[in-house]
Design a protein around this motif. Sequence first.
Motif, PDB file in Angstrom:
ATOM      1  N   ARG A   1      20.022 -98.823  10.754  1.00  8.54           N
ATOM      2  CA  ARG A   1      19.864-100.120  10.071  1.00  8.54           C
ATOM      3  C   ARG A   1      19.461 -99.951   8.613  1.00  8.54           C
ATOM      4  O   ARG A   1      19.410-100.916   7.864  1.00  8.54           O
ATOM      5  CB  ARG A   1      18.783-100.959  10.771  1.00  8.54           C
ATOM      6  CG  ARG A   1      19.158-101.490  12.125  1.00  8.54           C
ATOM      7  CD  ARG A   1      18.156-102.534  12.594  1.00  8.54           C
ATOM      8  NE  ARG A   1      16.770-102.113  12.479  1.00  8.54           N
ATOM      9  CZ  ARG A   1      16.040-101.595  13.466  1.00  8.54           C
ATOM     10  NH1 ARG A   1      16.581-101.417  14.658  1.00  8.54           N
ATOM     11  NH2 ARG A   1      14.787-101.257  13.272  1.00  8.54           N
ATOM     12  N   GLY A   2      19.103 -98.737   8.216  1.00 14.26           N
ATOM     13  CA  GLY A   2      18.653 -98.505   6.849  1.00 14.26           C
ATOM     14  C   GLY A   2      17.177 -98.795   6.664  1.00 14.26           C
ATOM     15  O   GLY A   2      16.708 -98.942   5.535  1.00 14.26           O
ATOM     16  N   ASP A   3      16.428 -98.854   7.765  1.00 14.55           N
ATOM     17  CA  ASP A   3      14.999 -99.166   7.725  1.00 14.55           C
ATOM     18  C   ASP A   3      14.113 -97.922   7.761  1.00 14.55           C
ATOM     19  O   ASP A   3      12.888 -98.056   7.831  1.00 14.55           O
ATOM     20  CB  ASP A   3      14.621-100.062   8.912  1.00 14.55           C
ATOM     21  CG  ASP A   3      15.284-101.419   8.857  1.00 14.55           C
ATOM     22  OD1 ASP A   3      15.651-101.843   7.736  1.00 14.55           O
ATOM     23  OD2 ASP A   3      15.434-102.058   9.914  1.00 14.55           O
ATOM     24  N   PHE A   4      14.700 -96.744   7.748  1.00 12.24           N
ATOM     25  CA  PHE A   4      13.944 -95.496   7.833  1.00 12.24           C
ATOM     26  C   PHE A   4      14.732 -94.435   7.076  1.00 12.24           C
ATOM     27  O   PHE A   4      15.966 -94.488   7.042  1.00 12.24           O
ATOM     28  CB  PHE A   4      13.762 -95.083   9.303  1.00 12.24           C
ATOM     29  CG  PHE A   4      12.749 -93.994   9.501  1.00 12.24           C
ATOM     30  CD1 PHE A   4      11.390 -94.267   9.492  1.00 12.24           C
ATOM     31  CD2 PHE A   4      13.152 -92.681   9.685  1.00 12.24           C
ATOM     32  CE1 PHE A   4      10.457 -93.261   9.668  1.00 12.24           C
ATOM     33  CE2 PHE A   4      12.224 -91.672   9.858  1.00 12.24           C
ATOM     34  CZ  PHE A   4      10.870 -91.967   9.846  1.00 12.24           C
ATOM     35  N   PRO A   5      14.052 -93.472   6.463  1.00 13.07           N
ATOM     36  CA  PRO A   5      14.772 -92.407   5.746  1.00 13.07           C
ATOM     37  C   PRO A   5      15.774 -91.689   6.657  1.00 13.07           C
ATOM     38  O   PRO A   5      15.484 -91.428   7.825  1.00 13.07           O
ATOM     39  CB  PRO A   5      13.654 -91.450   5.309  1.00 13.07           C
ATOM     40  CG  PRO A   5      12.421 -92.272   5.300  1.00 13.07           C
ATOM     41  CD  PRO A   5      12.591 -93.298   6.374  1.00 13.07           C
ATOM     42  N   HIS A   6      16.936 -91.399   6.103  1.00 10.22           N
ATOM     43  CA  HIS A   6      17.975 -90.734   6.887  1.00 10.22           C
ATOM     44  C   HIS A   6      17.683 -89.250   7.065  1.00 10.22           C
ATOM     45  O   HIS A   6      17.132 -88.604   6.186  1.00 10.22           O
ATOM     46  CB  HIS A   6      19.341 -90.910   6.229  1.00 10.22           C
ATOM     47  CG  HIS A   6      19.868 -92.294   6.381  1.00 10.22           C
ATOM     48  ND1 HIS A   6      20.420 -92.749   7.550  1.00 10.22           N
ATOM     49  CD2 HIS A   6      19.881 -93.339   5.522  1.00 10.22           C
ATOM     50  CE1 HIS A   6      20.769 -94.006   7.399  1.00 10.22           C
ATOM     51  NE2 HIS A   6      20.445 -94.393   6.167  1.00 10.22           N
ATOM     52  N   ARG A   7      18.077 -88.754   8.210  1.00  6.70           N
ATOM     53  CA  ARG A   7      17.935 -87.331   8.515  1.00  6.70           C
ATOM     54  C   ARG A   7      18.913 -86.518   7.687  1.00  6.70           C
ATOM     55  O   ARG A   7      19.943 -87.024   7.245  1.00  6.70           O
ATOM     56  CB  ARG A   7      18.150 -87.075  10.005  1.00  6.70           C
ATOM     57  CG  ARG A   7      19.531 -87.414  10.489  1.00  6.70           C
ATOM     58  CD  ARG A   7      19.665 -87.387  11.997  1.00  6.70           C
ATOM     59  NE  ARG A   7      18.907 -88.507  12.550  1.00  6.70           N
ATOM     60  CZ  ARG A   7      18.396 -88.511  13.774  1.00  6.70           C
ATOM     61  NH1 ARG A   7      18.599 -87.524  14.592  1.00  6.70           N
ATOM     62  NH2 ARG A   7      17.695 -89.541  14.193  1.00  6.70           N
ATOM     63  N   ILE A   8      18.582 -85.265   7.505  1.00  5.10           N
ATOM     64  CA  ILE A   8      19.434 -84.316   6.800  1.00  5.10           C
ATOM     65  C   ILE A   8      19.955 -83.344   7.856  1.00  5.10           C
ATOM     66  O   ILE A   8      19.161 -82.694   8.544  1.00  5.10           O
ATOM     67  CB  ILE A   8      18.636 -83.558   5.713  1.00  5.10           C
ATOM     68  CG1 ILE A   8      18.075 -84.562   4.700  1.00  5.10           C
ATOM     69  CG2 ILE A   8      19.501 -82.501   5.047  1.00  5.10           C
ATOM     70  CD1 ILE A   8      16.982 -83.984   3.822  1.00  5.10           C
ATOM     71  N   VAL A   9      21.250 -83.273   7.996  1.00  5.67           N
ATOM     72  CA  VAL A   9      21.844 -82.384   8.996  1.00  5.67           C
ATOM     73  C   VAL A   9      21.882 -80.975   8.426  1.00  5.67           C
ATOM     74  O   VAL A   9      22.525 -80.724   7.406  1.00  5.67           O
ATOM     75  CB  VAL A   9      23.255 -82.872   9.391  1.00  5.67           C
ATOM     76  CG1 VAL A   9      23.876 -81.910  10.391  1.00  5.67           C
ATOM     77  CG2 VAL A   9      23.199 -84.284   9.951  1.00  5.67           C
ATOM     78  N   LEU A  10      21.167 -80.074   9.069  1.00  8.59           N
ATOM     79  CA  LEU A  10      21.111 -78.688   8.610  1.00  8.59           C
ATOM     80  C   LEU A  10      22.168 -77.833   9.296  1.00  8.59           C
ATOM     81  O   LEU A  10      22.828 -77.012   8.659  1.00  8.59           O
ATOM     82  CB  LEU A  10      19.720 -78.110   8.863  1.00  8.59           C
ATOM     83  CG  LEU A  10      18.558 -78.865   8.199  1.00  8.59           C
ATOM     84  CD1 LEU A  10      17.226 -78.267   8.620  1.00  8.59           C
ATOM     85  CD2 LEU A  10      18.710 -78.862   6.689  1.00  8.59           C
ATOM     86  N   THR A  11      22.284 -78.002  10.602  1.00  7.99           N
ATOM     87  CA  THR A  11      23.303 -77.303  11.385  1.00  7.99           C
ATOM     88  C   THR A  11      23.789 -78.273  12.451  1.00  7.99           C
ATOM     89  O   THR A  11      23.319 -79.405  12.526  1.00  7.99           O
ATOM     90  CB  THR A  11      22.733 -76.043  12.091  1.00  7.99           C
ATOM     91  OG1 THR A  11      21.808 -76.446  13.107  1.00  7.99           O
ATOM     92  CG2 THR A  11      22.050 -75.107  11.097  1.00  7.99           C
ATOM     93  N   SER A  12      24.684 -77.825  13.290  1.00  9.42           N
ATOM     94  CA  SER A  12      25.193 -78.702  14.346  1.00  9.42           C
ATOM     95  C   SER A  12      24.109 -79.078  15.353  1.00  9.42           C
ATOM     96  O   SER A  12      24.246 -80.059  16.076  1.00  9.42           O
ATOM     97  CB  SER A  12      26.372 -78.046  15.070  1.00  9.42           C
ATOM     98  OG  SER A  12      25.939 -76.854  15.699  1.00  9.42           O
ATOM     99  N   ARG A  13      23.014 -78.327  15.385  1.00 14.22           N
ATOM    100  CA  ARG A  13      21.955 -78.599  16.358  1.00 14.22           C
ATOM    101  C   ARG A  13      20.580 -78.795  15.735  1.00 14.22           C
ATOM    102  O   ARG A  13      19.584 -78.815  16.435  1.00 14.22           O
ATOM    103  CB  ARG A  13      21.887 -77.441  17.354  1.00 14.22           C
ATOM    104  CG  ARG A  13      23.151 -77.311  18.171  1.00 14.22           C
ATOM    105  CD  ARG A  13      23.024 -76.201  19.140  1.00 14.22           C
ATOM    106  NE  ARG A  13      21.828 -76.390  19.946  1.00 14.22           N
ATOM    107  CZ  ARG A  13      21.648 -75.933  21.155  1.00 14.22           C
ATOM    108  NH1 ARG A  13      22.596 -75.231  21.704  1.00 14.22           N
ATOM    109  NH2 ARG A  13      20.540 -76.128  21.812  1.00 14.22           N
ATOM    110  N   ASN A  14      20.524 -78.934  14.413  1.00 13.17           N
ATOM    111  CA  ASN A  14      19.231 -79.013  13.760  1.00 13.17           C
ATOM    112  C   ASN A  14      19.268 -80.031  12.624  1.00 13.17           C
ATOM    113  O   ASN A  14      20.157 -79.990  11.783  1.00 13.17           O
ATOM    114  CB  ASN A  14      18.854 -77.631  13.214  1.00 13.17           C
ATOM    115  CG  ASN A  14      17.388 -77.513  12.895  1.00 13.17           C
ATOM    116  OD1 ASN A  14      16.666 -78.506  12.833  1.00 13.17           O
ATOM    117  ND2 ASN A  14      16.942 -76.301  12.667  1.00 13.17           N
TER     118      ASN A  14
END
Length: 82
Positions: free
Chosen positions: A36-49
């Motif tokens: 929803r844009g109400d929280f900072p987005h995650r940063i994808v480091l790897t396919s599982r992290n």
Amino acid sequence: MDDGHPTRPRKTLINRKTLLAMIPLSDRAIFNMEKRGDFPHRIVLTSRNVAWDLAEVEKWIESRKESEDQPIRPGIPINVSR
């Protein structure tokens, strides 16, 4: 060691375990807030992290402390001034 380039501030990334220790919400609640844009987005480091920027999460926490907005809870009437 100066290569002539201005130094950029370093980002500190936190993992899911650290995030959940800071924010007492479920994985699903955080995921939904991100969508929803109400929280900072995650940063994808790897396919599982994935990770989050600590400064962004701390800024979000501060904004919640300062906010007078109350979350709408299903089934609970909103207080109306009389």
